[in-house]
Enzyme design. Structure first.
Site, short mmCIF file in Angstrom:
data_model
loop_
_atom_site.label_atom_id
_atom_site.label_comp_id
_atom_site.label_asym_id
_atom_site.label_seq_id
_atom_site.Cartn_x
_atom_site.Cartn_y
_atom_site.Cartn_z
NE ARG A 131 -11.50 -14.01 0.35
CZ ARG A 131 -11.32 -12.87 -0.06
NH1 ARG A 131 -10.61 -12.66 -1.32
NH2 ARG A 131 -12.00 -11.84 0.53
CD GLU A 220 -8.86 -6.05 -2.59
OE1 GLU A 220 -9.59 -5.33 -3.26
OE2 GLU A 220 -7.90 -6.86 -3.22
CE1 TYR A 347 -5.70 -10.04 -8.64
CE2 TYR A 347 -5.91 -9.10 -6.57
CZ TYR A 347 -6.35 -9.91 -7.46
OH TYR A 347 -7.67 -10.41 -7.31
CD GLU A 415 -9.24 -11.04 -4.15
OE1 GLU A 415 -8.83 -10.43 -4.84
OE2 GLU A 415 -10.23 -10.77 -3.49
C1 FCB Z 1 -9.69 -7.15 -5.85
C2 FCB Z 1 -11.31 -7.51 -5.55
C3 FCB Z 1 -11.64 -8.60 -6.36
C4 FCB Z 1 -11.42 -8.62 -7.88
C5 FCB Z 1 -10.01 -8.68 -8.16
C6 FCB Z 1 -9.65 -8.58 -9.33
O1 FCB Z 1 -9.47 -6.10 -5.71
O2 FCB Z 1 -11.00 -8.23 -4.20
O3 FCB Z 1 -13.13 -8.74 -6.00
O4 FCB Z 1 -12.30 -7.59 -8.16
O5 FCB Z 1 -9.63 -7.36 -7.22
#
Ligand code: FCB
Length: 512
Positions: A131, A220, A347, A415
């Protein structure tokens, strides 16, 4: 970096909303969504996840995508090469006081020149998906008009080399680097930017769509609108509630227009967006906190998804500020985009609570957006070096909620990752066992969601290499490979070798 990691809305958004909205500008929101607990009751379908003896080995579905993710501004460097013009991130990082240690992305990982090294890393890690994002000001330096062929050539070479390495090019069209010229013309709060975006999408789809099939329109959207236009800690550094609200609507319009542009240029394309998501848990079992958690969910997770899939804004505020957002007649049709998949960047979790009755009466902001949200998770789990709580269950819960609320869509984890700043030891090895634990536990949680019926097609670790972490500069290392920012030398970390094995075997070993 996401909305939930900021001390959100109570002060900034609430206060300015109160100031900005004459009573007549307000009209009621239309819907509400289900409580978080409903997530775990999602439908179970045949999952494709197989659990082996003693539950220590979990096989992922056949053809699962094992990938990593990066973004143009964070890795490419070459900020003014081959006809590329200034982006809002170039302008922002060149402005004093914006980025830790005065770092910039001028060189970053130099991937613009060292992309072959990046592909070598991916090959060594046995990955089958990459990606990455396209820098709009490389393609249209002034944000409109003819394409800059040298910019397109760079991505064309990258795509060819990925395909040759049997790695899927998984392309994000917008990961936050708007051409500065478009910001000068009004940026995302300006309605015309949606049309500029769909023109750009069409150019890229025509140039690369013969080889790229899987696309994300945005990365995002709630982070770049919130952090860029309300909070001011990201480019373009505005602090304006009106700009923020308008920007969210224009981005939703752009998502609809971009979707249609891509599909008309390339009908076979699979098109989604990578949304930042975080399950929002009520701080207590009270009804007020549960409602606050639902409002937090609406603004954090589905403010750009519900409009695309259902043609409506979710119930984040007590009233939807339609006039302030400049929602015009016919817009709710235009923002519809039947996405082929939902990208989830995740996250941690979010804990939400309601301000007290007294606060809600005495502070207008708490009446308009009656939510307090934690900005980097809860307090029970361990913290990364960035201070974000490690909470693997969040991935299971979020995937299940989306699966439940949107009728079991195709999901890609676009992510997930952690900042641990381990460097080389005396032998040159980077022993980042905490990162291995992170991915192992998040992947185990993801496997549970797949077993519970979610249709998840891939996982992309953030990130391939340590890179420019926005306002944090180079101070937070997320990579599976270590970057020496002086020499641009890349070294695979222990976590990268571990991930290589998982990818090669399509199998997660939960015990070592
Ligand atoms: C996300 C972003 C990515 C990176 C990660 C840690 O919010 O999409 O670019 O900064 O966090």
């Amino acid at each position: 970096m996401r909305l939930t990691r900021r001390e959100l809305v109570r002060s900034a958004l609430g206060a300015s909303l109160a100031a900005a909205l004459p009573a007549g500008f307000l009209s009621a929101c239309s819907n509400s969504s289900k409580p978080a607990s409903a997530a775990s009751t999602a439908a179970s379908a045949s999952s494709g996840v197989r659990q082996f003896a003693a539950s220590s080995e979990i096989a992922f579905p056949r053809s699962f995508f094992w990938g990593t993710a990066t973004a143009a501004y964070q890795v490419e460097g070459a900020w003014k090469e081959d006809g590329k013009a200034e982006s809002i991130w170039d302008r922002f990082s060149h402005t004093a006081g914006t980025i830790k240690n005065k770092d910039t992305g001028d060189i970053a990982c130099d991937s613009y020149h060292r992309w072959r090294d990046d592909i070598a890393l991916m090959r060594a890690m046995n990955l089958n998906s990459y990606r990455f994002s396209i820098s709009w000001p490389r393609i249209q330096p002034s944000g409109s008009g003819l394409a800059n062929s040298r910019g397109l050539d760079y991505y064309s070479r990258l795509v060819d080399a990925l395909l040759e390495a049997k790695i899927r090019p998984f392309v994000t069209l917008y990961h936050w680097d708007l051409p500065q010229a478009l910001e000068d013309a009004g940026g995302w709060p300006h309605r015309d930017t949606a049309s500029r975006f769909s023109d750009y999408v069409e150019i890229v789809a025509r140039a690369l769509g013969d080889r790229v099939t899987d696309w994300m329109l945005f990365n995002e959207p709630s982070v770049f609108t919130f952090s860029g236009y309300l909070e001011g800690v990201h480019a373009p550094g505005h602090q304006s509630l009106l700009d923020f609200l308008r920007a969210t609507h224009v981005v939703n319009l752009a998502q609809g227009a971009g979707f249609r542009a891509l599909k008309s240029a390339r009908p076979q394309a699979r098109v989604g967006t990578a949304f930042n998501m975080s399950p929002c848990e009520p701080a207590t079992g009270s009804d007020a906190d549960k409602l606050a958690a639902e409002r937090a969910h609406a603004i954090t997770n589905v403010w750009f998804l519900e409009p695309a899939l259902k043609g409506r804004y979710p119930a984040a505020f007590t009233y939807l500020p339609e006039a302030v957002m400049k929602i015009a007649s016919g817009d709710m049709e235009k923002i519809r985009a039947p996405l082929d998949f939902i990208g989830i960047n995740l996250y941690s979790r979010t804990i939400a609570s309601s301000p007290s009755a007294l606060q809600r009466i005495t502070h207008v902001q708490d009446w308009l957006f009656p939510v307090s949200m934690t900005s980097s998770g809860g307090e029970q789990g361990p913290k990364t070096d960035f201070g974000w709580e490690v909470w693997p269950q969040a991935l299971h819960d979020m995937v299940m909620r989306i699966s439940h609320d949107y009728n079991r869509p195709v999901i890609e984890i676009t992510e997930s990752g952690c900042a641990y700043n381990d460097g080389p030891d005396a032998t040159g090895e980077i022993r980042d066992s905490r990162r291995i634990e992170y991915h192992r536990n998040y992947l185990a949680a993801l496997a549970r969601a797949i077993a519970d019926g979610a249709d998840v097609r891939g996982y992309h670790a953030w990130s391939l290499i340590d890179n420019f972490e926005w306002a944090e500069g180079f101070s937070q290392r997320f990579g599976l490979a270590y970057m020496d920012f002086k020499t641009q030398q890349r070294t695979i970390k222990e976590s990268g070798r571990w991930y290589a094995k998982v990818a090669a075997e399509n199998l997660l070993r939960t015990r070592t």
